[in-house]
Design a protein around this motif. Structure first.
Motif, mmCIF file in Angstrom:
data_model
loop_
_atom_site.group_PDB
_atom_site.id
_atom_site.type_symbol
_atom_site.label_atom_id
_atom_site.label_comp_id
_atom_site.label_asym_id
_atom_site.label_seq_id
_atom_site.Cartn_x
_atom_site.Cartn_y
_atom_site.Cartn_z
ATOM 1 N N PHE A 30 -21.474 77.498 -11.561
ATOM 2 C CA PHE A 30 -22.262 76.357 -12.030
ATOM 3 C C PHE A 30 -23.724 76.741 -12.152
ATOM 4 O O PHE A 30 -24.269 77.452 -11.307
ATOM 5 C CB PHE A 30 -22.099 75.186 -11.055
ATOM 6 C CG PHE A 30 -22.995 74.032 -11.366
ATOM 7 C CD1 PHE A 30 -24.250 73.918 -10.768
ATOM 8 C CD2 PHE A 30 -22.598 73.056 -12.259
ATOM 9 C CE1 PHE A 30 -25.093 72.857 -11.054
ATOM 10 C CE2 PHE A 30 -23.431 71.988 -12.558
ATOM 11 C CZ PHE A 30 -24.672 71.883 -11.958
ATOM 12 N N LEU A 33 -26.207 70.620 -14.825
ATOM 13 C CA LEU A 33 -25.469 69.478 -15.366
ATOM 14 C C LEU A 33 -26.477 68.565 -16.060
ATOM 15 O O LEU A 33 -27.520 68.233 -15.479
ATOM 16 C CB LEU A 33 -24.738 68.751 -14.228
ATOM 17 C CG LEU A 33 -23.682 67.678 -14.523
ATOM 18 C CD1 LEU A 33 -24.278 66.358 -14.944
ATOM 19 C CD2 LEU A 33 -22.644 68.148 -15.513
ATOM 20 N N THR A 68 -21.756 69.824 -6.820
ATOM 21 C CA THR A 68 -21.342 71.047 -7.520
ATOM 22 C C THR A 68 -20.142 71.701 -6.852
ATOM 23 O O THR A 68 -19.418 72.453 -7.497
ATOM 24 C CB THR A 68 -22.502 72.065 -7.571
ATOM 25 O OG1 THR A 68 -22.860 72.409 -6.224
ATOM 26 C CG2 THR A 68 -23.697 71.502 -8.292
ATOM 27 N N PHE A 92 -22.358 70.640 -19.192
ATOM 28 C CA PHE A 92 -22.697 71.576 -18.128
ATOM 29 C C PHE A 92 -22.907 72.974 -18.693
ATOM 30 O O PHE A 92 -22.435 73.302 -19.782
ATOM 31 C CB PHE A 92 -21.636 71.527 -17.028
ATOM 32 C CG PHE A 92 -20.646 72.660 -17.047
ATOM 33 C CD1 PHE A 92 -19.699 72.778 -18.045
ATOM 34 C CD2 PHE A 92 -20.658 73.607 -16.032
ATOM 35 C CE1 PHE A 92 -18.781 73.814 -18.037
ATOM 36 C CE2 PHE A 92 -19.746 74.638 -16.020
ATOM 37 C CZ PHE A 92 -18.802 74.749 -17.021
#
Lengths: 112, 111
Positions: A30, A33, A68, A92
């Protein structure tokens, strides 16, 4: 295939109701976002960009949270107004990439 | 004042007739994107530029080409539009890996 899921697909609420929607995304690698609001006949506009687990951001009556580790974000609208009617998109990115992968959005209609 | 401008807003073309959509920006952003959005679906990234560095998505059909002659302008060329290419085409810019600034989109109809 990387997938971003948003729910519900659409939502009709009465003016003054509070509401929330969900964005689910892959939790590995990640980076960020994003939430965007897209009103009919206008361009999508950024609401929030969140990068840290546990992030909470607020803009007026709209706020968002980020998890996350489990791969989800919530968008909350307190006391919905007709002018909040729009499609809310989340997107994302991973690994500091420039590529944003979008969900299909939640279409909100607020009735006066 | 609009910072990302797309032209035309509405384009009607015939099956197989080439189309060019344009995008200009006043933000001096390095990154420019083209997204395709079909009704009620997620915007799908077709390609993006970092400066002049072109990045094509693996599943973007060869029918779609792009040009970025300078920082301010980017074009989407659809060489032989099919019925399945009818969609909203969104151009966006970003400075780094931050928020995107979008144009109002170009809606393409293929007859």
């Amino acid at each position: 295939i990387l997938n971003v899921e948003q729910s519900p697909q659409s939502l009709h609420v009465q003016e003054g109701d509070s509401t929330n929607f969900t964005c689910s995304f892959p939790s590995s690698n990640f980076y960020a976002l994003h939430w965007y609001r897209w009103e009919t006949a206008k361009s999508p506009e950024a609401l929030f960009v969140m990068t840290l687990n546990g992030d909470e951001k607020k803009k007026g009556r709209i706020s968002a949270t980020l998890n996350t580790k489990e791969g989800y974000s919530y968008l909350y609208i307190k006391g919905s107004q007709p002018e909040d009617s729009a499609t809310y998109l989340c997107a994302f990115t991973m690994d500091s990439s420039y590529k944003l992968i979008f969900g299909s959005g939640t279409r909100l209609l607020v009735r006066p | 004042d609009a910072m990302v401008i797309q032209n035309p807003r509405y384009q009607v073309t015939q099956f197989g007739k080439p189309v060019t959509l344009s995008c200009s920006q006043t933000l001096n952003h390095n990154v420019m994107y083209w997204y395709q959005q079909k009704s009620s679906q997620a915007p799908k990234l077709l390609f993006h530029y970092y400066d002049k560095d072109f990045n094509n998505e693996a599943d973007t059909p060869d029918n779609f080409q792009s040009r970025r002659p300078n920082t301010s302008f980017c074009f989407l060329d659809i060489r032989s539009p099919g019925l399945g290419d009818a969609a909203m085409y969104l151009c966006a810019t970003s400075a780094t890996a931050g928020e995107l600034f979008f144009g109002e989109g170009s809606r393409l109809t293929v007859l």
